[in-house]
Write a protein that holds these residues in place. Structure first.
Motif, PDB file in Angstrom:
ATOM      1  N   ILE A  34      -0.262   3.445  16.267  1.00  0.00           N
ATOM      2  CA  ILE A  34      -1.559   4.058  16.560  1.00  0.00           C
ATOM      3  C   ILE A  34      -1.848   5.038  15.438  1.00  0.00           C
ATOM      4  O   ILE A  34      -1.130   6.019  15.250  1.00  0.00           O
ATOM      5  CB  ILE A  34      -1.558   4.780  17.922  1.00  0.00           C
ATOM      6  CG1 ILE A  34      -1.305   3.773  19.053  1.00  0.00           C
ATOM      7  CG2 ILE A  34      -2.886   5.504  18.132  1.00  0.00           C
ATOM      8  CD1 ILE A  34      -1.177   4.414  20.418  1.00  0.00           C
ATOM      9  N   ALA A  35      -2.869   4.743  14.651  1.00  0.00           N
ATOM     10  CA  ALA A  35      -3.219   5.577  13.496  1.00  0.00           C
ATOM     11  C   ALA A  35      -4.376   6.490  13.863  1.00  0.00           C
ATOM     12  O   ALA A  35      -5.351   6.067  14.474  1.00  0.00           O
ATOM     13  CB  ALA A  35      -3.598   4.699  12.308  1.00  0.00           C
ATOM     14  N   ARG A  36      -4.275   7.729  13.476  1.00  0.00           N
ATOM     15  CA  ARG A  36      -5.363   8.674  13.716  1.00  0.00           C
ATOM     16  C   ARG A  36      -6.336   8.719  12.551  1.00  0.00           C
ATOM     17  O   ARG A  36      -7.449   9.194  12.704  1.00  0.00           O
ATOM     18  CB  ARG A  36      -4.800  10.073  14.002  1.00  0.00           C
ATOM     19  CG  ARG A  36      -4.016  10.137  15.313  1.00  0.00           C
ATOM     20  CD  ARG A  36      -3.706  11.560  15.712  1.00  0.00           C
ATOM     21  NE  ARG A  36      -3.066  11.602  17.023  1.00  0.00           N
ATOM     22  CZ  ARG A  36      -3.720  11.633  18.178  1.00  0.00           C
ATOM     23  NH1 ARG A  36      -5.040  11.613  18.178  1.00  0.00           N
ATOM     24  NH2 ARG A  36      -3.058  11.682  19.313  1.00  0.00           N
ATOM     25  N   ARG A  37      -5.896   8.233  11.380  1.00  0.00           N
ATOM     26  CA  ARG A  37      -6.769   8.154  10.214  1.00  0.00           C
ATOM     27  C   ARG A  37      -6.492   6.825   9.532  1.00  0.00           C
ATOM     28  O   ARG A  37      -5.356   6.322   9.566  1.00  0.00           O
ATOM     29  CB  ARG A  37      -6.513   9.308   9.245  1.00  0.00           C
ATOM     30  CG  ARG A  37      -6.597  10.676   9.878  1.00  0.00           C
ATOM     31  CD  ARG A  37      -6.328  11.776   8.864  1.00  0.00           C
ATOM     32  NE  ARG A  37      -7.474  11.987   7.969  1.00  0.00           N
ATOM     33  CZ  ARG A  37      -7.463  12.833   6.943  1.00  0.00           C
ATOM     34  NH1 ARG A  37      -6.368  13.518   6.669  1.00  0.00           N
ATOM     35  NH2 ARG A  37      -8.532  12.987   6.199  1.00  0.00           N
ATOM     36  N   PRO A  38      -7.509   6.233   8.892  1.00  0.00           N
ATOM     37  CA  PRO A  38      -7.272   4.928   8.263  1.00  0.00           C
ATOM     38  C   PRO A  38      -6.192   4.962   7.191  1.00  0.00           C
ATOM     39  O   PRO A  38      -5.500   3.961   6.984  1.00  0.00           O
ATOM     40  CB  PRO A  38      -8.644   4.557   7.677  1.00  0.00           C
ATOM     41  CG  PRO A  38      -9.451   5.814   7.680  1.00  0.00           C
ATOM     42  CD  PRO A  38      -8.924   6.648   8.795  1.00  0.00           C
ATOM     43  N   ALA A  39      -6.015   6.090   6.512  1.00  0.00           N
ATOM     44  CA  ALA A  39      -4.975   6.176   5.486  1.00  0.00           C
ATOM     45  C   ALA A  39      -3.583   5.982   6.077  1.00  0.00           C
ATOM     46  O   ALA A  39      -2.648   5.574   5.365  1.00  0.00           O
ATOM     47  CB  ALA A  39      -5.057   7.522   4.770  1.00  0.00           C
ATOM     48  N   HIS A  40      -3.424   6.265   7.370  1.00  0.00           N
ATOM     49  CA  HIS A  40      -2.120   6.096   8.011  1.00  0.00           C
ATOM     50  C   HIS A  40      -1.735   4.626   8.160  1.00  0.00           C
ATOM     51  O   HIS A  40      -0.587   4.317   8.487  1.00  0.00           O
ATOM     52  CB  HIS A  40      -2.115   6.765   9.383  1.00  0.00           C
ATOM     53  CG  HIS A  40      -2.297   8.253   9.325  1.00  0.00           C
ATOM     54  ND1 HIS A  40      -2.669   9.006  10.426  1.00  0.00           N
ATOM     55  CD2 HIS A  40      -2.186   9.127   8.303  1.00  0.00           C
ATOM     56  CE1 HIS A  40      -2.776  10.278  10.057  1.00  0.00           C
ATOM     57  NE2 HIS A  40      -2.487  10.367   8.775  1.00  0.00           N
ATOM     58  N   LEU A  41      -2.685   3.715   7.928  1.00  0.00           N
ATOM     59  CA  LEU A  41      -2.412   2.286   8.019  1.00  0.00           C
ATOM     60  C   LEU A  41      -1.828   1.710   6.725  1.00  0.00           C
ATOM     61  O   LEU A  41      -1.461   0.540   6.676  1.00  0.00           O
ATOM     62  CB  LEU A  41      -3.697   1.525   8.356  1.00  0.00           C
ATOM     63  CG  LEU A  41      -4.331   1.836   9.722  1.00  0.00           C
ATOM     64  CD1 LEU A  41      -5.698   1.189   9.819  1.00  0.00           C
ATOM     65  CD2 LEU A  41      -3.421   1.359  10.846  1.00  0.00           C
TER      66      LEU A  41
END
Length: 375
Positions: A21-28
């Motif tokens: 579960i990513a809170r920001r797209p960069a975390h993907l």
């Protein structure tokens, strides 16, 4: 994996890993999967492990896009809210669009008419401004024309920042996590096969892998018409690998050998990957798969080969995967030979198809000058 076991693992009620579960797209970005590739590139029991960087939101260059911007902000080279202006044939543009969204910077991507219309539309949808140059530079082609336009835009925007992917060591450093992922996933790696454009991901990944696997062989993959390894510049149909300039991020001393691949050969490989493995990509992916398959066929049994697939297929639906476009450019019906041609020296002749050279040197002699203390 046995098909019955696979079906069992996919059945309702089977225990599965909990998705991120990513809170920001960069975390993907990062932690991309690996897929085993064998036929038709290698016989049963032989093959290579493909690192599927197309699983990142925008592809492999999400990694340097985020890292270069983060480091520029940390050093104070990029002020809060200042514009980012860079030359790109496409994939780095996606990474910079992600970085602009993540850190709050407007992004201008300078490109040329070779960028696919779908990519222009996607970059625009992601909030980037696309600036198109209309004529190639007389010496450095489209790439140099784009860089000259970047310089003009920076003159008009004094607070602007250009990451300069071709010469920025942060580009190379951005791939340390990719190497760490490969080590965690595969353990020992004997051969790394990587496309070469700016030189970032081949240099950065190999340097870290050699800390764990000092005997690593690095096989570079270039396109015909590229000047990186000493061939003369020529118009290039393949984008995403190759260059008409000489990026300083290319670590010539790290390569064991280099292969040049032609467009028709890459198209064949891309389509075979899609049909046989449900995983494919663009020009770089096809070229890398062709070469990695040869490495798998010709290396001793048990050699562990990793190949970096920089992107996925969707950007190339109107080119690599479009029969009409490929027929127009004479790219269909050309199955590659089982072996590359061999040359003893990178500038021995002008290569026009899949060719291998085991002598790699900087065509500008920068490595020799550096060792001699000459700048």
């Amino acid at each position: 994996m046995d098909l019955s076991l696979l079906e069992s693992s996919l059945s309702i009620g089977a225990v599965a890993p909990v998705p991120l579960i990513a809170r920001r797209p960069a975390h993907l970005v990062g932690n991309t999967p690996i897929l085993w590739i064998d036929a038709p590139f290698a016989p049963a029991g032989r093959g290579f492990y493909a690192k599927l960087e197309g699983a990142n939101p925008g592809g492999i260059k999400d990694r340097p896009g985020l890292h270069m911007v983060r480091e520029a902000r940390r050093r104070g080279d990029l002020a809060p809210g200042a514009p980012i202006i860079e030359s790109s044939s496409g994939t780095l543009g996606l990474g910079l669009a992600l970085a602009g969204l993540t850190y709050g910077h407007p992004v201008t991507v300078v490109t040329d008419p070779g960028m696919e219309p779908s990519m222009v539309r996607l970059l625009t949808a992601l909030g980037a401004q696309v600036d198109l140059v209309n004529a190639p530079h007389p010496d450095g082609g489209w790439q140099q024309a784009r860089r000259a336009r970047v310089a003009d835009l920076l003159d008009a925007a004094p607070s602007g920042y250009c990451p300069d992917q071709y010469h920025n060591p942060d580009n190379t450093a951005a791939y340390r996590p990719l190497a760490a992922e490969l080590i965690a996933q595969l353990g020992r790696i004997d051969v790394l096969v990587a496309a070469v454009g700016t030189g970032g991901h081949s240099a950065g990944t190999a340097a870290v892998l050699r800390e764990r696997c000092p005997e690593l062989r690095l096989v570079g993959v270039d396109t015909i018409g590229s000047t990186i390894f000493g061939q003369p510049a020529a118009p290039r149909l393949m984008r995403g690998l190759g260059s008409s300039i000489h990026p300083t991020n290319v670590d010539y001393g790290a390569f064991t050998e280099v292969h040049w691949v032609a467009p028709a050969e890459a198209v064949w490989a891309c389509r075979q990957l899609a049909r046989r493995h449900y995983a494919s990509g663009g020009w770089s992916v096809g070229a890398v798969a062709l070469v990695a398959g040869w490495v798998a066929r010709t290396s001793p049994a048990g050699t562990r080969i990793a190949a970096v697939f920089p992107d996925g297929p969707y950007r190339y639906l109107e080119t690599v995967y479009n029969d009409a476009w490929c027929l127009e450019h004479g790219l269909l019906g050309h199955e590659p030979p089982p072996e590359p041609d061999e040359i003893a020296d990178p500038d021995e002749c002008v290569v026009t198809g899949w060719t291998r050279c085991s002598r790699v040197r900087d065509p500008l002699g920068r490595e020799a000058r550096s060792k001699a203390g000459v700048r």
